[in-house]
Design a protein around this motif. Structure first.
Motif, PDB file in Angstrom:
ATOM      1  N   SER A 392    -109.896  14.623   1.682  1.00 54.20           N
ATOM      2  CA  SER A 392    -110.665  15.057   0.520  1.00 54.20           C
ATOM      3  C   SER A 392    -110.119  14.435  -0.754  1.00 54.20           C
ATOM      4  CB  SER A 392    -110.613  16.588   0.423  1.00 54.20           C
ATOM      5  OG  SER A 392    -111.263  17.037  -0.744  1.00 54.20           O
ATOM      6  N   VAL A 393    -108.795  14.388  -0.898  1.00 53.84           N
ATOM      7  CA  VAL A 393    -108.179  13.818  -2.090  1.00 53.84           C
ATOM      8  C   VAL A 393    -108.447  12.316  -2.170  1.00 53.84           C
ATOM      9  CG1 VAL A 393    -105.938  13.245  -3.122  1.00 53.84           C
ATOM     10  CG2 VAL A 393    -106.397  15.573  -2.349  1.00 53.84           C
ATOM     11  N   VAL A 394    -108.312  11.635  -1.040  1.00 53.41           N
ATOM     12  CA  VAL A 394    -108.551  10.179  -1.030  1.00 53.41           C
ATOM     13  C   VAL A 394    -110.013   9.883  -1.386  1.00 53.41           C
ATOM     14  CG1 VAL A 394    -108.690   8.137   0.461  1.00 53.41           C
ATOM     15  CG2 VAL A 394    -106.688   9.649   0.574  1.00 53.41           C
ATOM     16  N   THR A 395    -110.931  10.643  -0.833  1.00 49.20           N
ATOM     17  CA  THR A 395    -112.358  10.437  -1.111  1.00 49.20           C
ATOM     18  C   THR A 395    -112.676  10.716  -2.571  1.00 49.20           C
ATOM     19  OG1 THR A 395    -112.952  11.023   1.159  1.00 49.20           O
ATOM     20  CG2 THR A 395    -114.687  11.154  -0.508  1.00 49.20           C
ATOM     21  N   ALA A 396    -112.128  11.801  -3.107  1.00 50.19           N
ATOM     22  CA  ALA A 396    -112.392  12.144  -4.508  1.00 50.19           C
ATOM     23  C   ALA A 396    -111.806  11.117  -5.460  1.00 50.19           C
ATOM     24  CB  ALA A 396    -111.827  13.525  -4.820  1.00 50.19           C
ATOM     25  N   HIS A 397    -110.656  10.550  -5.080  1.00 51.25           N
ATOM     26  CA  HIS A 397    -109.989   9.574  -5.936  1.00 51.25           C
ATOM     27  C   HIS A 397    -110.720   8.243  -5.949  1.00 51.25           C
ATOM     28  CE1 HIS A 397    -106.589   7.733  -8.025  1.00 51.25           C
ATOM     29  NE2 HIS A 397    -106.661   6.727  -7.174  1.00 51.25           N
ATOM     30  N   ASN A 398    -111.315   7.901  -4.799  1.00 48.58           N
ATOM     31  CA  ASN A 398    -111.999   6.615  -4.682  1.00 48.58           C
ATOM     32  C   ASN A 398    -113.263   6.791  -3.863  1.00 48.58           C
ATOM     33  OD1 ASN A 398    -112.659   3.927  -4.639  1.00 48.58           O
ATOM     34  ND2 ASN A 398    -111.117   3.350  -3.120  1.00 48.58           N
ATOM     35  N   PRO A 399    -114.328   7.353  -4.454  1.00 46.06           N
ATOM     36  CA  PRO A 399    -115.556   7.680  -3.725  1.00 46.06           C
ATOM     37  C   PRO A 399    -116.163   6.489  -2.998  1.00 46.06           C
ATOM     38  CG  PRO A 399    -115.593   8.622  -5.924  1.00 46.06           C
ATOM     39  CD  PRO A 399    -114.424   7.690  -5.881  1.00 46.06           C
ATOM     40  N   ALA A 400    -115.968   5.287  -3.522  1.00 48.87           N
ATOM     41  CA  ALA A 400    -116.567   4.108  -2.895  1.00 48.87           C
ATOM     42  C   ALA A 400    -115.953   3.846  -1.537  1.00 48.87           C
ATOM     43  CB  ALA A 400    -116.374   2.894  -3.793  1.00 48.87           C
TER      44      ALA A 400
END
Length: 400
Positions: A392-400
Motif C-alpha cells: 500500500s505504501v509503495v503504491t501510494a508513493h508511486n501510483p504509476a
C-alpha cells in the motif's frame, strides 16, 4: 574501504523477482543478539523472504568476526557500531548517510523499513528522503519509559520529541497494540498502524512440558513453578517478582522461582532470592521447555511496547499474571487464560498471586485455555498484514 565488499554484494544479489518487492530493512539489533526486537524482526523478515521478496539487511557489525551474509534474494550491509550504555552486547550504528545513498543509488529498493530509531535509523531516513524512497518504521522499544529506571527521567520528554519527529517523517509507523497506538496518537504521532507480534507455535506449545526439566529444578508434582523470562534489568520491575515469590512462601505455598535470561540485575536478584534457579541465556528450544514446564508466568513489567514473552508463555500452555497493559491487555482474558491487575499497584499484584495459588485447580483450569487463545497470532498472519502495508505504501508513493 570497509563497505566495498558489501556494496558489491548488494549489486550482485539485490534483484527483484516477478512482482515481489525489494525491501531494505534497517536495524541496530539482530540475532544472535537476544532481545524482543531482534527475535521478532528476524521472524518477520524470514516470512517475507519466503514470499519471494528481496531483502537487504542493513545493521551494525556485531564483532570483528561478523561477515555479511550472501544468499539468493538476501544481502547484508554491515556498518560500524558503538556499544549501548547499560546494554554492552547491543550496538548503536554510526551515522552512515553517504554509504546508504551510494548503495541505494546502485540498486534502488522499492521500500525502506526502519526498525530502530538510533543514529543508523536516522541516517537511513535522511538517505531515503534524498533518494525519494518510501519509508516505513516500527515503534518497538519504550526508550522514554526506560529513562526513569536509569536516573535520567528528565530525558523522557526530549526522547518522546525525538521519536515523534523521527516517526512522523515516515509514511507508516507500525505499533504492536491498540493501546500504544492511542497513547502515541495523543502525543502527536501520525500514520500509525497496529501490527501485533507473532509466535512460532511449532516451537512454543504445551507438548513441551517436561518431567525431566521439573526434576532438574528439584520440584514435586504439587510444587507451583513460577517463571520469569527476559532481560534481568531494572526496567523490568523484577523486585516485584521477588516480593511476590517471598509472599507466597511466607503464606505456606509450595513454590519454586525460575529466572530465564541474564542482565545487570542478576547479581542483586541472586542476593535477594538465593533459592531461585537462574538459567541464564537460553535458546528457543530451552525456553519452550521452560515455559511449558512451569505453572504460572509472572510478568510485572510496565515498560513494554508489547512483551513477546506473554505470547510465548500462553502458546506454551502457561497462564500469565500481568498488569493490564501492552500485549497482556489484548492477549489475556481475565480469569480465563490468565489474570490482569489494573493500575500499577504492586500490592494488588501480590494479592492476586496469593489468590491464584490458593487452589491448584485454578491454575489447571486456566491452562486449558492458554494455547488456543493465541492460535490466531501466527507469524504467517502477521506477515500478511505487513506485506499489505508495504504494498500500500509503495503504491501510494508511486501510483504509476
Amino acid at each position: 574501504m570497509e563497505h566495498a565488499s558489501t556494496e558489491h554484494l548488494l549489486v550482485e544479489n539485490f534483484e527483484p523477482e516477478n512482482s515481489a518487492l525489494r525491501i531494505a530493512v534497517v536495524t541496530e539489533t539482530w540475532p544472535p543478539e537476544v532481545n524482543g526486537v531482534a527475535l521478532t524482526l528476524s521472524k518477520l523478515i524470514v516470512q517475507l523472504s519466503q514470499r519471494q521478496h528481496t531483502i537487504q539487511l542493513i545493521r551494525p557489525r556485531q564483532d570483528k568476526h561478523d561477515t555479511a551474509s550472501q544468499q539468493t534474494a538476501w544481502s547484508e550491509i554491515l556498518l560500524r557500531g558503538l556499544p549501548i550504555p547499560h546494554y554492552p552486547q547491543l550496538k548503536l550504528g554510526f551515522p552512515s548517510k553517504k554509504q546508504l545513498i551510494k548503495a541505494w543509488t546502485i540498486k534502488r529498493p522499492d521500500l525502506v523499513h526502519i526498525a530502530t530509531e538510533g543514529p543508523l535509523g536516522w541516517s537511513a531516513l535522511r538517505a531515503a528522503k534524498v533518494l525519494r524512497l518510501p519509508v516505513t518504521s516500527d515503534f518497538r522499544t519504550n526508550f522514554h519509559s526506560y529513562s526513569r529506571h536509569y536516573g535520567v527521567g528528565w530525558l523522557s520528554k526530549p526522547i518522546v520529541s525525538y521519536l515523534r519527529k523521527f516517526h512522523n517523517r515516515t509514511l507508516c509507523t507500525m505499533v504492536p497494540t491498540m493501546a500504544l497506538q492511542a497513547q502515541l496518537a495523543a502525543s502527536g504521532f501520525e500514520n500509525l498502524s497496529v501490527v501485533a507480534r507473532g509466535v512460532d507455535t511449532q516451537v512454543f506449545h504445551p507438548g513441551q512440558r517436561s518431567v525431566a526439566q521439573r526434576a532438574a529444578w528439584q520440584v514435586q508434582d504439587d510444587t507451583v513453578v513460577l517463571l520469569s523470562v527476559g532481560r534481568l534489568a531494572a526496567e523490568k520491575n523484577l523486585d516485584l517478582i521477588v516480593n511476590t515469590y517471598q509472599s507466597l512462601k511466607q503464606s505456606g505455598r509450595k513454590v519454586k522461582m525460575i529466572f530465564a535470561g541474564d542482565g545487570p540485575y542478576r547479581a542483586k536478584l541472586q542476593i535477594d532470592c538465593p533459592e531461585a534457579v537462574f538459567m541464564g541465556m537460553c535458546s528457543h528450544a530451552q525456553l519452550a521447555v521452560a515455559y511449558a514446564s512451569s505453572d504460572l508466568f509472572l510478568f510485572p513489567s510496565l515498560t513494554e511496547t508489547f512483551g513477546n514473552v506473554t505470547l510465548e508463555a500462553l502458546a506454551s500452555g502457561t497462564p500469565v499474571l500481568a498488569f493490564d497493559c501492552a500485549a497482556a491487555t489484548e492477549l489475556i482474558r481475565h480469569e480465563h487464560n490468565g489474570w490482569l491487575v489494573p493500575g500499577e499497584d504492586p500490592q494488588r499484584y501480590v494479592l492476586k498471586a496469593l489468590d491464584i495459588t490458593r487452589s491448584s485447580a485454578t491454575l489447571l483450569q486456566a491452562r486449558q485455555h492458554t494455547a488456543a487463545s493465541v492460535a490466531p497470532w501466527d507469524w504467517h498472519q502477521i506477515a500478511d498484514q505487513v506485506e499489505t502495508i508495504f504494498r500500500s505504501v509503495v503504491t501510494a508513493h508511486n501510483p504509476a
